[in-house]
Design a protein around this motif. Sequence first.
Motif, PDB file in Angstrom:
ATOM      1  N   UNK A 159      16.751  17.270  17.656  1.00  8.91           N
ATOM      2  CA  UNK A 159      15.450  16.482  16.967  1.00  8.91           C
ATOM      3  C   UNK A 159      14.106  16.756  17.540  1.00  8.91           C
ATOM      4  N   UNK A 160      14.278  15.983  19.023  1.00  5.38           N
ATOM      5  CA  UNK A 160      13.071  16.128  19.887  1.00  5.38           C
ATOM      6  C   UNK A 160      12.488  17.435  20.216  1.00  5.38           C
ATOM      7  N   UNK A 161      13.278  18.362  20.554  1.00  3.81           N
ATOM      8  CA  UNK A 161      12.940  19.783  20.696  1.00  3.81           C
ATOM      9  C   UNK A 161      12.187  20.348  19.597  1.00  3.81           C
ATOM     10  N   UNK A 162      12.561  20.190  18.115  1.00  5.21           N
ATOM     11  CA  UNK A 162      12.086  20.684  17.049  1.00  5.21           C
ATOM     12  C   UNK A 162      10.781  20.199  17.085  1.00  5.21           C
ATOM     13  N   UNK A 163      10.730  18.883  16.986  1.00 10.86           N
ATOM     14  CA  UNK A 163       9.534  18.173  16.912  1.00 10.86           C
ATOM     15  C   UNK A 163       8.485  18.577  17.955  1.00 10.86           C
ATOM     16  N   UNK A 164       8.787  18.782  19.298  1.00  8.83           N
ATOM     17  CA  UNK A 164       7.818  19.072  20.082  1.00  8.83           C
ATOM     18  C   UNK A 164       7.314  20.360  20.199  1.00  8.83           C
ATOM     19  N   UNK A 165       8.580  21.554  19.848  1.00  8.07           N
ATOM     20  CA  UNK A 165       8.009  22.803  19.648  1.00  8.07           C
ATOM     21  C   UNK A 165       7.103  23.189  18.249  1.00  8.07           C
ATOM     22  N   UNK A 166       7.427  22.589  17.350  1.00  4.76           N
ATOM     23  CA  UNK A 166       6.700  22.272  16.128  1.00  4.76           C
ATOM     24  C   UNK A 166       5.363  21.781  16.369  1.00  4.76           C
ATOM     25  N   UNK A 167       5.155  20.930  17.280  1.00  3.16           N
ATOM     26  CA  UNK A 167       3.677  20.058  17.291  1.00  3.16           C
ATOM     27  C   UNK A 167       3.058  21.103  18.317  1.00  3.16           C
ATOM     28  N   UNK A 168       3.694  21.835  19.043  1.00  2.14           N
ATOM     29  CA  UNK A 168       3.016  22.851  20.074  1.00  2.14           C
ATOM     30  C   UNK A 168       2.562  24.183  19.259  1.00  2.14           C
ATOM     31  N   UNK A 169       3.251  24.389  18.234  1.00  5.60           N
ATOM     32  CA  UNK A 169       2.841  25.576  17.362  1.00  5.60           C
ATOM     33  C   UNK A 169       1.808  25.143  16.554  1.00  5.60           C
ATOM     34  N   UNK A 170       2.143  23.829  15.856  1.00  7.97           N
ATOM     35  CA  UNK A 170       0.577  23.332  15.193  1.00  7.97           C
ATOM     36  C   UNK A 170      -0.564  23.204  15.943  1.00  7.97           C
ATOM     37  N   UNK A 171      -0.543  22.962  17.120  1.00 10.62           N
ATOM     38  CA  UNK A 171      -1.674  22.624  17.843  1.00 10.62           C
ATOM     39  C   UNK A 171      -2.382  24.140  18.002  1.00 10.62           C
ATOM     40  N   UNK A 172      -1.578  25.125  18.338  1.00 10.58           N
ATOM     41  CA  UNK A 172      -1.813  26.441  18.523  1.00 10.58           C
ATOM     42  C   UNK A 172      -2.669  26.910  17.330  1.00 10.58           C
ATOM     43  N   UNK A 173      -2.076  26.819  16.181  1.00 15.01           N
ATOM     44  CA  UNK A 173      -2.317  27.135  14.813  1.00 15.01           C
ATOM     45  C   UNK A 173      -3.739  26.495  14.536  1.00 15.01           C
ATOM     46  N   UNK A 174      -3.898  25.215  14.728  1.00 15.88           N
ATOM     47  CA  UNK A 174      -5.053  24.421  14.164  1.00 15.88           C
ATOM     48  C   UNK A 174      -6.239  24.661  15.145  1.00 15.88           C
ATOM     49  N   UNK A 175      -6.052  25.267  16.542  1.00 14.44           N
ATOM     50  CA  UNK A 175      -7.285  25.339  17.408  1.00 14.44           C
ATOM     51  C   UNK A 175      -7.744  26.738  17.254  1.00 14.44           C
ATOM     52  N   UNK A 176      -6.985  27.705  16.611  1.00  9.92           N
ATOM     53  CA  UNK A 176      -7.508  29.098  16.472  1.00  9.92           C
ATOM     54  C   UNK A 176      -8.866  29.210  15.802  1.00  9.92           C
TER      55      UNK A 176
END
Length: 176
Positions: A159-176
């Motif tokens: 669960x923690x890995x899914x959340x961490x990886x998902x947040x990193x993906x969101x951060x990359x996507x939102x800062x493009x």
Amino acid sequence: MEQEKMLKLLSAVALGDQQSFSELYSLTSARLYAVSIKLLKRRELAEEALQEAFVRIWHNASQYQQGQGTVITWMISIVRYRALDMLRYNKVRNEQALNEQEEDPTLEPELMTMSEQALLDKCMDELDAQQKQAIHLAYFNGLTHHEVVQHMDSPLGTIKSWIRRGLLSLQRCLTI
């Protein structure tokens, strides 16, 4: 060798020897600060916890029992318990502040613009299904990691890995 030196210093501290306390502080403060900062994540809180822990060490040096662990382990436990107390205290204070804000009708939540919401929705759609569900449960529904574990019937680390990886993906996507 280090244990013997610390034991000698702690024994002298128990008798009120300020010079021995100063040496013990110099010998251990960096390691104890590392424990404190790891738990509290904020420098000022970590320093406060460390200071209070050393006050307790000064007052309780005579309570150390050699058969129950090393001096440094005993000192780390004092720092750790003080840091955890501070975390609990700050959590209660923050919850009280949030409750007070909820009761104040003059405070309104900051809303996202339509374009910001659309971008967030687009980025959320790009996540794996498990990441998306875990983030929704944790951040939009306010569930703790342990509640997400129960809801998704998956191990805590996953669960923690899914959340961490998902947040990193969101951060990359939102800062493009």
